[in-house]
Design an enzyme around this catalytic site. Sequence first.
Site, PDB file in Angstrom:
ATOM      1  N   SER A 297       0.830  -1.208   0.000  1.00 31.76           N
ATOM      2  CA  SER A 297       0.000   0.000   0.000  1.00 31.76           C
ATOM      3  C   SER A 297       0.860   1.252   0.000  1.00 31.76           C
ATOM      4  O   SER A 297       2.037   1.235   0.351  1.00 31.76           O
ATOM      5  CB  SER A 297      -0.890   0.014   1.239  1.00 31.76           C
ATOM      6  OG  SER A 297      -0.094   0.231   2.391  1.00 31.76           O
ATOM      7  N   ARG A 298       0.228   2.362  -0.379  1.00 35.82           N
ATOM      8  CA  ARG A 298       0.907   3.651  -0.359  1.00 35.82           C
ATOM      9  C   ARG A 298       1.315   4.019   1.065  1.00 35.82           C
ATOM     10  O   ARG A 298       2.453   4.449   1.301  1.00 35.82           O
ATOM     11  CB  ARG A 298      -0.062   4.692  -0.924  1.00 35.82           C
ATOM     12  CG  ARG A 298       0.506   6.081  -1.033  1.00 35.82           C
ATOM     13  CD  ARG A 298      -0.481   6.915  -1.838  1.00 35.82           C
ATOM     14  NE  ARG A 298       0.004   8.248  -2.097  1.00 35.82           N
ATOM     15  CZ  ARG A 298      -0.457   9.013  -3.089  1.00 35.82           C
ATOM     16  NH1 ARG A 298      -1.386   8.551  -3.902  1.00 35.82           N
ATOM     17  NH2 ARG A 298       0.013  10.225  -3.279  1.00 35.82           N
TER      18      ARG A 298
ATOM     19  N   GLY B 251       1.890   2.043   3.595  1.00 31.74           N
ATOM     20  CA  GLY B 251       2.968   1.166   4.050  1.00 31.74           C
ATOM     21  C   GLY B 251       4.302   1.540   3.409  1.00 31.74           C
ATOM     22  O   GLY B 251       5.327   1.628   4.092  1.00 31.74           O
TER      23      GLY B 251
ATOM     24  N   GLU C   9       6.820  -0.277  -4.402  1.00 34.40           N
ATOM     25  CA  GLU C   9       5.786  -0.188  -5.415  1.00 34.40           C
ATOM     26  C   GLU C   9       4.483  -0.003  -4.666  1.00 34.40           C
ATOM     27  O   GLU C   9       4.113  -0.818  -3.831  1.00 34.40           O
ATOM     28  CB  GLU C   9       5.781  -1.472  -6.241  1.00 34.40           C
ATOM     29  CG  GLU C   9       4.852  -1.380  -7.424  1.00 34.40           C
ATOM     30  CD  GLU C   9       4.537  -2.750  -7.961  1.00 34.40           C
ATOM     31  OE1 GLU C   9       5.458  -3.547  -8.130  1.00 34.40           O
ATOM     32  OE2 GLU C   9       3.348  -3.018  -8.169  1.00 34.40           O
TER      33      GLU C   9
ATOM     34  N   CYS D  56      -1.562  -4.768  -9.151  1.00 32.84           N
ATOM     35  CA  CYS D  56      -0.997  -3.406  -9.172  1.00 32.84           C
ATOM     36  C   CYS D  56      -1.345  -2.711 -10.484  1.00 32.84           C
ATOM     37  O   CYS D  56      -1.384  -1.488 -10.544  1.00 32.84           O
ATOM     38  CB  CYS D  56       0.520  -3.458  -9.070  1.00 32.84           C
ATOM     39  SG  CYS D  56       1.141  -4.642  -7.886  1.00 32.84           S
TER      40      CYS D  56
END
Lengths: 508, 508
Positions: free
Chosen positions: A225-226, A228, A248, A285
């Site tokens: 996640s963003r 994380g 990523e 993703c």
Amino acid sequence: MTEFRSVVAATGEPNGPALAVHGPPDVAAACAAAAAAFDTYRATSRAARAAFLEGIAAEILAIGDPLIEAAMQESGLPRVRLEGERGRTVGQLRMFADVVRAGAWQQLRIDPALPERQPLPRPDLRLRMIPVGPVAVFGASNFPLAFSTAGGDTAAALAAGCPVVVKGHPAHPRTGELVAGAIARAVAAHGLPAGVFGHLVGPSNELGAALVQDPRIAAVGFTGSRAGGLALLRLAQQRPVPIPVYAEMASINPVLLLPAALAARGAALGTAFAGSLTMGAGQFCTNPGLVLAIDGAGLDAFLVAASEAVRSAPAQTMLTGGIADAYARGVATLEALPGVETLATGAQGEARQGHAALFRTAATTFLAEQALGHEVFGASSVIVVCADEAELRAVLDSLEGQLTATLHMEASDEALAVRLLPLLERKAGRILANGWPTGVEVCHAMVHGGPFPATSDPRTTSVGSLAIDRFLRPVSYQNLSAAVLPPELRDEARGDGAPRLIDGQPAH
Amino acid sequence: MTEFRSVVAATGEPNGPALAVHGPPDVAAACAAAAAAFDTYRATSRAARAAFLEGIAAEILAIGDPLIEAAMQESGLPRVRLEGERGRTVGQLRMFADVVRAGAWQQLRIDPALPERQPLPRPDLRLRMIPVGPVAVFGASNFPLAFSTAGGDTAAALAAGCPVVVKGHPAHPRTGELVAGAIARAVAAHGLPAGVFGHLVGPSNELGAALVQDPRIAAVGFTGSRAGGLALLRLAQQRPVPIPVYAEMASINPVLLLPAALAARGAALGTAFAGSLTMGAGQFCTNPGLVLAIDGAGLDAFLVAASEAVRSAPAQTMLTGGIADAYARGVATLEALPGVETLATGAQGEARQGHAALFRTAATTFLAEQALGHEVFGASSVIVVCADEAELRAVLDSLEGQLTATLHMEASDEALAVRLLPLLERKAGRILANGWPTGVEVCHAMVHGGPFPATSDPRTTSVGSLAIDRFLRPVSYQNLSAAVLPPELRDEARGDGAPRLIDGQPAH
């Protein structure tokens, strides 16, 4: 401490007994072992390191069906997908074995001495890439094999000569344990120090934080996640010695329907789009979370076909209860936004399942509402209808960085595509035509990466052979005698198959 | 606002009238122009871009002696040094022209479609490197030509296809203005948009901060102090979209005197060492600020010869009054440390001049006192006497990252050098034997970089042809038709001279 268990994705039921959980002393021990193993491991020959990578692949295959069954239980993903993912995992280890053998990753460069040069002689200078040091890899939830314990980051780092410490994803601890065992067996069978590979498991964020903060860790690979990824990035930057983080994170992967393609095959595109959107419960993703179309012929056919396919899409078990909850919240947010029409939703399922969702809005609404540009991880997508090319360009320009951008086009759309290409290149790591972004080929010309926040470092890829570069740094050797020079930089190594630049000119 | 003037380094006297100072609106205008020029500039052919780089070199030479005189006045450096530096500046622009023409920097990769592959066909995938976007370059104080307005970072970024906005160093505004004018003339002569190059001057840190924070800037090159580099790094990381910073900061460049070399030529090494230490008032990133020796034969001869040479070294004008003051404070700190002996100091000079200083201490003292490991920018060095190899290794292990590590050795020292090499590789970007680190060759196999805090990113170099990689990122193109593909990736481009990998195999 709460009990840590493997959980059946479909039911939330525990899947076996409580599991041992690693803590800070285990992090320190794994990192110390990795640091101690580093010089031995990086000194392995290309042949030995390649054979080790192939050994890992063989050990993973040797686990057999229990690996697939564990991954099915823990991820809720179907057998055929996981068998394919195992093939990809093994395939990328073998690809890196070939890359290691070929030796181009060493980037050997030799500028011989020029003792007669005026006004000053030139010394002998030789350059090679060396591995950065022990690498921390965070397993992803959505690829329990190919982006996890023995996934792309692990394979690339081991190929580069870096020991790896994996923080296993807590959603698939049994799968991770099986794969970690396979790697450990390959380490032993190839006579390498045990510290070449470490495996840490546990449910807490503190475990990963301790790993990133350990002074022996030299780089971090992460897919998730963003929030994380940004948390790890911050920790890495605040260390006394900052280290690179290859995270990523978030991407909505715009799909552009160019006018002639839409006019020629709007309905077919709509059906195919829904297939890409709902595959694997949309947990990719590269899931197409945004569709951009210029209003015109074929748009209605696209909308009708896509809506129909979404409506008939079954609910699917999501990877974890947390992901299912976050998906439901994301869909509810979109449903409640003014100016956003819910075109279709798929069949509602049980708890822990996700249903597909398709929305439509105008470009002006999209430009005014930031939430429409944020990733909803799962089978949700927003179709943005633009009045003309200028509006399409404005929407593209407003986007954050992306992993992919897709063009559906006919020959008569080529002029428009050429005009859009520079903008797409600035926004995405991969640009594709007349396909869907959800397939990511493991090869030499793949870029699975892109500008922030798709990744934290657009200068690299996490998939494909170029990923080895993440874990290398250059060292230059000046006037070292042959006995002291690394073997691959000695004159007699010429002809060992690795390409080199001599005075800047390619040579073998 | 305080008046901003060019200052004569030797006297501190103003050198001409007050100068115009740029502010935030100028930053915004330069960045907007750079962003607007980006797509045009990056679309230039290899031949056109190479000719432009050569055009800059020609325009710099065409300034003639006024450039050398301005740089002499503003930096206090002597004519011969600045003429050499001009040659290097022009030489690296021409080297990058050759690099651009050869085309390997594009890293072209083609994996052709495999329509028959089972279970799924492989799409056509093609990869190239594209420039990251407009680059901010901070000129260095100590190389008013080669690391400044048209220095290495500017040349590498322009070679990569990135527009450049230079924040000129306030210590040499007239020199910077002359060079900026040369670049601007080349931009115009080659028909490029004016935004390809911007030049901002002023004395405040806010100017640089605004530049790094501008959302159109995609990367930063910096050479200077640790505090300055870290401040820019923090700003870059706190942006909504973080960007890479290539900051070259602090290095004390350990020189190891191995036993046989010391025994064979201790006195000669001492004299030569002092020559490297005091050259250019010691104002080099690669100045040898630390000497490590194992106690034994030849050490006394080294100490005597080095001390004698340092005592007879004349005081030298330093680059700025601030640098001279900081140097004096650094030397005073070392003089006051318990367990640190002042072996020799050079002739005391006038204000704004620095005198050489040589210290000696024991390994145990060095390991206990962090200040001994910090850079004192100027002609100051600390000799650490180690009891044995284990102590030498402990001192090396305690060091922060370095630009260089130097071995003085004889054939009978080779076994020890081989044992030390892995540790040296982990600490430094360049390892050299039987020379001095202060010469940095501009070539293909050079690494001028190294682990933190020598630089903020050890994956790259700031000198040599590999530096172009800093300003590139990969993009993958999947199933694009020839008309849409970038020209260099079309089938018909094969044979254009640029190397490419086809299915991972080298081809031309």
